[in-house]
Design a protein around this motif. Structure first.
Motif, PDB file in Angstrom:
ATOM      1  N   UNK A  12       0.821  -1.211   0.000  1.00  0.00           N
ATOM      2  CA  UNK A  12       0.000   0.000   0.000  1.00  0.00           C
ATOM      3  C   UNK A  12       0.853   1.257   0.000  1.00  0.00           C
ATOM      4  N   UNK A  13       2.136   1.153   0.353  1.00  0.00           N
ATOM      5  CA  UNK A  13       3.034   2.310   0.244  1.00  0.00           C
ATOM      6  C   UNK A  13       3.753   2.294  -1.099  1.00  0.00           C
ATOM      7  N   UNK A  14       4.253   1.109  -1.492  1.00  0.00           N
ATOM      8  CA  UNK A  14       5.113   1.041  -2.683  1.00  0.00           C
ATOM      9  C   UNK A  14       4.314   1.295  -3.964  1.00  0.00           C
ATOM     10  N   UNK A  31       3.328   4.844  -8.737  1.00  0.00           N
ATOM     11  CA  UNK A  31       2.448   5.716  -9.509  1.00  0.00           C
ATOM     12  C   UNK A  31       2.930   7.160  -9.445  1.00  0.00           C
ATOM     13  N   UNK A  32       3.317   7.593  -8.239  1.00  0.00           N
ATOM     14  CA  UNK A  32       3.785   8.968  -8.069  1.00  0.00           C
ATOM     15  C   UNK A  32       5.042   9.199  -8.889  1.00  0.00           C
ATOM     16  N   UNK A  68       5.411  11.787 -11.768  1.00  0.00           N
ATOM     17  CA  UNK A  68       6.398  12.851 -11.581  1.00  0.00           C
ATOM     18  C   UNK A  68       7.183  13.067 -12.869  1.00  0.00           C
ATOM     19  N   UNK A  69       7.471  11.978 -13.590  1.00  0.00           N
ATOM     20  CA  UNK A  69       8.206  12.153 -14.850  1.00  0.00           C
ATOM     21  C   UNK A  69       7.356  12.938 -15.851  1.00  0.00           C
ATOM     22  N   UNK A  99       3.440   8.160 -19.291  1.00  0.00           N
ATOM     23  CA  UNK A  99       4.318   7.305 -18.469  1.00  0.00           C
ATOM     24  C   UNK A  99       4.121   5.827 -18.764  1.00  0.00           C
ATOM     25  N   UNK A 100       2.860   5.434 -19.018  1.00  0.00           N
ATOM     26  CA  UNK A 100       2.562   4.039 -19.343  1.00  0.00           C
ATOM     27  C   UNK A 100       3.252   3.649 -20.646  1.00  0.00           C
ATOM     28  N   UNK A 101       3.134   4.525 -21.645  1.00  0.00           N
ATOM     29  CA  UNK A 101       3.763   4.258 -22.936  1.00  0.00           C
ATOM     30  C   UNK A 101       5.278   4.137 -22.786  1.00  0.00           C
TER      31      UNK A 101
END
Lengths: 118, 349
Positions: free
Chosen positions: B25-27, B32-33, B37-38, B65-67
């Protein structure tokens, strides 16, 4: 007491797995077509004519040694800083003396040119 | 929930599974963050340079970011012939492990913390120092001149700024009297300014705050201190030989470290989850996770802003700033804070 630190141990393991996982996944999914040119060390188009693990500037050693010295000073300061409120003026005075000696050493190495990078 | 798991799996296994769930739940939000952020970096820098930034993949570029991730996943991981293969693959793991493991002790609010230990700050200092091994091993193992130079520069730079960072932390410890991060934040909640933004550590420890923030930028090898990468002179520094997911892991580690430094700055100088308004202001004055998130975002925005604004420092300038400016400044201010605490004018009782 130790129970507090158990999640940390687990977290370190998870952190390392987060590093291993994607690399394994990439190794499984990505293509792998080795080629001598592709696998040669990158050096702007021409072939590397000597080993990359060469001699380097002695100042990097100097920085490492100075780092160890100063990092030790900081580890001495940490426990002192935590209990400073209880120690009062005497405890502060003793540490001022310590920091004064440290500053003398710092000034000496500055004057000796240990911090010059030109 | 924990009792339920312990009922099924037995005491120890139940506790382990429950802790693992909390860690995920933290990682997971952290990853995602990092991904977004990128995107935020490219958008923010884009707008600062009067460009739009990525906007093709998904609405407003939100799927970018997904791509990127899928593209990196499908790229070959190159193992250079002259490299030390084992170390070469170990380096990215050693780089991201500490960057994530440090989050074990970071509190998000005074209740929301995985491991609330009395040595949290020491643990963070220790584990973030491990990150430099990833860089050194990567530079050494790749056996390329650029990697080697980048690793040397990066190592010397990181250890230099760690000293200034350490002295800045000594100042924080003096006024808070604890290594526990929850205590450090709570101590900022009661000062002469009644727990509002003016009673946080950033004001009385202002020089240390600035030194910590700038050292944080240098520790994470971000512009304007990114000589370790120096794309215009040593191409990409220590990770020039990395490709595909091995490179992506380095990338994740760098951004996870940025968020970590931002979180530490918020906790130690900007009052963590405390509200910037006095407690009498009702909803606005209530502390909560949202303030912590806002403060982290603010510091991260500064990181991106620095990158868009400042030209890269020269290496001798970086070393001069670290050794000849920051260390004297922090030494003097630690002394000043000590005298201040001993005097009748002390703010910290």
């Amino acid at each position: 007491m130790l129970q507090n630190y158990f999640p940390i141990l687990l977290f370190v393991i998870v952190g390392l797995l987060v590093g291993v996982g994607p690399i394994l996944l990439g190794w499984l999914v990505a293509p792998n077509r080795p080629d001598p040119e592709k696998l040669s060390p990158y050096e702007c188009g021409f072939e590397a004519f000597e080993d990359a693990r060469m001699k380097f500037d002695v100042r990097y050693y100097l920085v490492a040694i100075l780092f160890i010295l100063f990092d030790l000073e900081i580890t001495f300061l940490f426990p002192w800083a935590v209990v400073l409120k209880e120690l009062g003026a005497f405890g502060f005075g003793v540490m001022v003396e310590f920091i004064a000696v440290l500053t003398l050493g710092f000034v000496y190495m500055w004057k000796k040119g240990a911090l010059e990078w030109e | 929930m924990m009792e339920f798991l312990q009922g099924i799996l037995g005491n120890e296994a139940g506790l382990t599974v429950w802790t693992l769930l909390k860690i995920v739940a933290i990682v997971a939000p952290m990853m995602g963050a990092v991904a977004y952020l990128t995107l935020a970096e490219r958008k923010v820098i884009g707008y600062m340079q009067v460009r739009i930034g990525p906007n093709r993949v998904g609405y407003f570029g939100l799927l970018q970011p997904l791509a990127d991730g899928i593209k990196l996943l499908l790229k070959e991981i190159i193992l250079p012939t002259q490299s030390s293969k084992g170390l070469f693959l170990l380096a990215p793991v050693l780089s991201i492990g500490p960057a994530l493991a440090a989050w074990a002790v970071v509190p998000f609010t005074d209740k929301l913390v995985l491991a609330n230990t009395n040595a949290s700050l020491l643990y963070i200092m220790a584990i973030t120092s491990m990150g430099v091994y990833g860089v050194i091993i990567a530079g050494w193992a790749a056996n390329s001149k650029y990697s080697f130079l980048g690793a040397l520069r990066s190592a010397a730079q990181i250890v230099s700024y760690e000293i200034a960072m350490g002295f800045a932390l000594v100042g924080v410890l003096m006024v808070s009297g604890s290594l526990n991060l929850v205590d450090i934040v709570n101590q900022q909640g009661h000062g002469v300014a009644g727990g509002s933004a003016l009673s946080w550590n950033w004001l009385p420890l202002f020089p240390l705050f600035i030194v910590y923030l700038i050292s944080g930028v240098a520790e994470t090898n971000r512009a304007p201190f990114d000589v370790a990468e120096g794309e215009s002179e040593i191409v990409a520094g220590f990770h020039v030989e990395y490709s595909g997911m091995a490179f992506a892991v380095f990338f994740l580690a760098e951004y996870a470290n940025m968020i970590l430094v931002a979180a530490m700055t918020s906790l130690m100088f900007l009052g963590g989850w405390l509200s910037p308004f006095p407690a009498s202001w009702g909803v606005l004055g209530a502390s909560g996770f949202i303030w912590m998130a806002l403060k982290i975002s603010l510091v991260l925005f500064c990181f991106l802003w620095f990158r868009a604004t400042f030209p890269r420092y020269r290496y001798d300038q970086i070393m001069r700033l670290g050794w000849k400016v920051f260390i004297p400044v922090t030494l003097v201010w630690v002394f000043v804070v000590g005298v201040w605490m001993m005097s009748p004018l002390t703010l910290w009782n």
